[in-house]
Enzyme design. Structure first.
Site, PDB file in Angstrom:
ATOM      1  N   GLY A 255      28.676  41.980 -70.005  1.00  0.00           N
ATOM      2  CA  GLY A 255      28.169  43.145 -70.721  1.00  0.00           C
ATOM      3  C   GLY A 255      28.504  44.376 -69.916  1.00  0.00           C
ATOM      4  O   GLY A 255      28.747  44.299 -68.716  1.00  0.00           O
TER       5      GLY A 255
ATOM      6  N   HIS B 299      35.449  35.861 -65.000  1.00  0.00           N
ATOM      7  CA  HIS B 299      35.492  35.421 -66.399  1.00  0.00           C
ATOM      8  C   HIS B 299      36.306  34.130 -66.549  1.00  0.00           C
ATOM      9  O   HIS B 299      37.524  34.188 -66.649  1.00  0.00           O
ATOM     10  CB  HIS B 299      36.094  36.530 -67.279  1.00  0.00           C
ATOM     11  CG  HIS B 299      35.196  37.704 -67.416  1.00  0.00           C
ATOM     12  ND1 HIS B 299      34.248  37.802 -68.402  1.00  0.00           N
ATOM     13  CD2 HIS B 299      35.069  38.815 -66.652  1.00  0.00           C
ATOM     14  CE1 HIS B 299      33.575  38.937 -68.255  1.00  0.00           C
ATOM     15  NE2 HIS B 299      34.055  39.561 -67.204  1.00  0.00           N
TER      16      HIS B 299
ATOM     17  N   VAL C  53      48.091  32.158 -95.323  1.00  0.00           N
ATOM     18  CA  VAL C  53      47.266  31.072 -94.777  1.00  0.00           C
ATOM     19  C   VAL C  53      45.766  31.371 -94.917  1.00  0.00           C
ATOM     20  O   VAL C  53      44.994  30.555 -95.415  1.00  0.00           O
ATOM     21  CB  VAL C  53      47.595  30.834 -93.285  1.00  0.00           C
ATOM     22  CG1 VAL C  53      46.724  29.729 -92.708  1.00  0.00           C
ATOM     23  CG2 VAL C  53      49.061  30.489 -93.113  1.00  0.00           C
TER      24      VAL C  53
ATOM     25  N   SER D 178      43.868  33.604 -96.759  1.00  0.00           N
ATOM     26  CA  SER D 178      43.214  33.658 -98.071  1.00  0.00           C
ATOM     27  C   SER D 178      43.308  32.301 -98.768  1.00  0.00           C
ATOM     28  O   SER D 178      42.407  31.916 -99.510  1.00  0.00           O
ATOM     29  CB  SER D 178      43.781  34.780 -98.935  1.00  0.00           C
ATOM     30  OG  SER D 178      45.072  34.489 -99.377  1.00  0.00           O
ATOM     31  N   SER D 179      44.361  31.532 -98.500  1.00  0.00           N
ATOM     32  CA  SER D 179      44.483  30.214 -99.137  1.00  0.00           C
ATOM     33  C   SER D 179      43.434  29.248 -98.606  1.00  0.00           C
ATOM     34  O   SER D 179      42.801  28.516 -99.370  1.00  0.00           O
ATOM     35  CB  SER D 179      45.870  29.610 -98.887  1.00  0.00           C
ATOM     36  OG  SER D 179      46.850  30.443 -99.436  1.00  0.00           O
TER      37      SER D 179
ATOM     38  N   LYS E 223      43.535  31.534 -85.609  1.00  0.00           N
ATOM     39  CA  LYS E 223      44.552  31.091 -86.566  1.00  0.00           C
ATOM     40  C   LYS E 223      44.774  29.577 -86.549  1.00  0.00           C
ATOM     41  O   LYS E 223      44.825  28.941 -87.599  1.00  0.00           O
ATOM     42  CB  LYS E 223      45.871  31.809 -86.257  1.00  0.00           C
ATOM     43  CG  LYS E 223      46.866  31.755 -87.369  1.00  0.00           C
ATOM     44  CD  LYS E 223      46.507  32.769 -88.414  1.00  0.00           C
ATOM     45  CE  LYS E 223      47.481  32.849 -89.549  1.00  0.00           C
ATOM     46  NZ  LYS E 223      47.204  34.052 -90.368  1.00  0.00           N
TER      47      LYS E 223
END
Ligand code: XMP
Length: 513
Positions: A55, A172, A229, A231-232, A369
């Site tokens: 943060g 990190h 990809v 929206s399908s 993705k």
């Protein structure tokens, strides 16, 4: 079946989603929630472990963010990252202060030394690079904690209390720059929280379907389907969940690749959704007649899209929810400011705000993705659809340089199909992130048979890239280029020359217009 869950409490850090991604890569389900979650909510969530994110604040400041009181008494393992680590120190009797004179203040790649007797670092080498980003540091380590890592500048890089299963790291582990960061997260999940790795995309799919059903109830959902990809997969998910309560509007603007429109229709045949395919090719071409300027083309197509949707929206009438295939990278992107418009991007992911609806549902919002592709597979979408390369909203209009005509689109479709076909045959599609043909506005002289030709030149473009912000041209083997070139000039009438684009981005862009 209820999966084991990790709770990621977000304290305003920039890497919260990345932590989530790493945890899920380790096959453990997790959710990112706000640090304001109450103790009762945390108990109800019932996590096997909690991760505090980083943060921007300092834990000792008056209005800084703190977790619910009582969280340290729940008996749940905690991993604190950066600010999260300082929270552990601050709440459990240590002291956190500003790093004085730059001493112990660290940013970027830092050589770090680990004690691998600590379970978090178990199995790792004793030194490695970690990614730091902190201006505060733990001056005093809390009672009961051991120091288990240090760097050259900072003595207190990681702490642990193995009895209570509290671990804190200043760096990190979730970013790629930290060597073995994923192993550390894996250790936390498996060695410390007792994870069994029971989260799979199949489970996630069932969970999403249940959530969609309970949210939508008997409502109607509208989705703009582009054939890409995201929206399908989104459409398939809603189709599986609510079937005929879903209406998809698929605008075929006549600027799609060979057979693409039919492929989209075909892929959704197995569901009982309402798929409205609007064949608006003539309408778009009419508007684009005589237009050569790239930005104007984009504008016309964007505006026409909205009009078509407006008309369809009116026909459909009642809509309760809008579904959108927004994925995590879109979420990050939209948070950033665009310094200058290089190209006005047109996306078909959403619907304009004239459609009356209660709420937008974005079930892919937390997925990357590759996870979206996997979800698509689980839903039974064909491989050519889930692996589809990115395709711009304005479609082939920005790949026909200059004026667009039906004839030119026909030439481009065939050339592009051959290119894609040969790439697939050579199994190069995994390495090439985007590849396509472009119809240039250049005609040149050639010779075919015994005759002179004066015909079009096709340009091939292929890029290798991670984020499409920068890209390198792909080193396609000469034999493949040779095959593509000879097939194009032989099989596509009115093409007598094939060029390969060898510029990177920048200075070029991926698309030609
Ligand atoms: P450029 O040409 O800007 O392309 O280097 C980068 C990536 O963005 C895609 N692109 C678009 N995608 N609507 C989209 O949805 C658009 O208007 C658009 N223009 C470019 C391009 O295909 C590449 O993947």
């Amino acid at each position: 079946m209820q999966n084991q869950k990790i709770l990621i409490l977000n304290f305003g850090g920039q890497y919260d989603q990345l932590i989530a991604r790493r945890v899920r890569e380790c096959k453990v389900y997790c959710e990112v929630r706000s640090y304001t979650m109450t103790l009762a909510e945390i108990q109800e969530f019932n996590p096997i472990g909690i991760i505090f994110t980083g943060g921007p604040d300092s834990v000792y400041k008056e209005d800084s963010y703190h977790p619910a009181e009582g969280i340290f008494e729940l008996g749940i393992p905690i991993l604190g990252i950066c600010y999260g680590c300082q929270l552990l120190a601050h709440h459990l009797g240590g002291v956190v202060t500003t790093a004085e004179d730059g001493n112990a203040r660290e940013y970027g790649k830092t050589l770090t030394f680990y004690k691998n007797s600590c379970l978090l670092f178990d199995g790792l080498s004793e030194e490695g690079i970690s990614w730091m980003s902190h201006g505060d540091y733990m001056k005093k380590v809390p009672e009961g904690f051991k120091l288990v890592a240090h760097s050259e500048k900072c003595p207190n890089v990681a702490i642990c209390d193995e009895e209570r299963k509290f671990y804190g790291v200043q760096f990190h582990p979730e970013v790629n720059h930290t060597e073995n960061g994923t192993v550390m997260i894996h250790n936390f999940l498996y060695r410390i929280c007792g994870a069994v790795g029971d989260w799979t995309m199949e489970d996630y799919m069932h969970r999403c379907i249940e959530e969609i059903r309970s949210k939508v109830g008997s409502g109607q959902v509208l989705l703009a389907l582009s054939g890409g990809v995201d929206s399908s997969v989104c459409a398939a998910l809603f189709a599986e969940a609510i079937g005929s309560q879903l209406t998809c509007v698929f605008v075929d603007h006549g600027l799609l690749r060979k057979d693409e429109g039919d492929e989209v229709e075909e892929a959704f045949k197995k569901w009982s959704l309402n798929l409205i395919r609007v064949n608006a090719g003539e309408r778009f071409l009419g508007k684009l007649a005589g237009v050569t300027e790239p930005e104007q083309k984009r504008k016309i197509i964007g505006e026409e899209f909205i009009r078509v949707f407006e008309e369809e929206g009116k026909k459909i009438g009642r809509t309760d929810f809008l579904a959108q295939g927004t994925i995590y990278p879109d979420v990050i992107e939209s948070g950033k400011e665009n310094a200058e418009t290089i190209k006005s991007h047109h996306n078909v992911g959403g619907l304009p705000d004239f459609v009356d609806f209660k709420e937008i549902i974005e079930p892919l919002r937390l997925l990357f993705k590759d996870e979206v592709r996997e979800l698509g597979r689980q839903l039974g979408l064909p491989e050519y659809m889930v692996m589809r390369q990115p395709f711009p909203g304005p479609g082939l209009a920005i790949r026909v340089i200059g004026e667009i005509t039906e004839d030119k689109l026909g030439i481009l479709r065939e050339a592009d199909f051959i290119f894609r076909d040969e790439v697939a045959k050579a199994k190069l599609d995994i390495q090439m992130n985007q590849y396509f043909a472009v119809l240039t506005n250049m005609k040149s002289v050639g010779v075919m048979g015994d005759g002179r030709t004066y015909d079009w030149a096709i340009a091939l473009r292929s890029v290798t890239t991670e984020d499409f912000m920068t890209a390198d041209w792909s080193r396609i083997p000469y034999e493949v280029l040779d095959k593509v070139s000879s097939r194009i000039v032989n099989e596509v009438p009115h093409v007598n020359r094939v060029l390969y684009d060898i510029t990177s981005k920048p200075p070029s862009t991926v698309e030609f217009e």
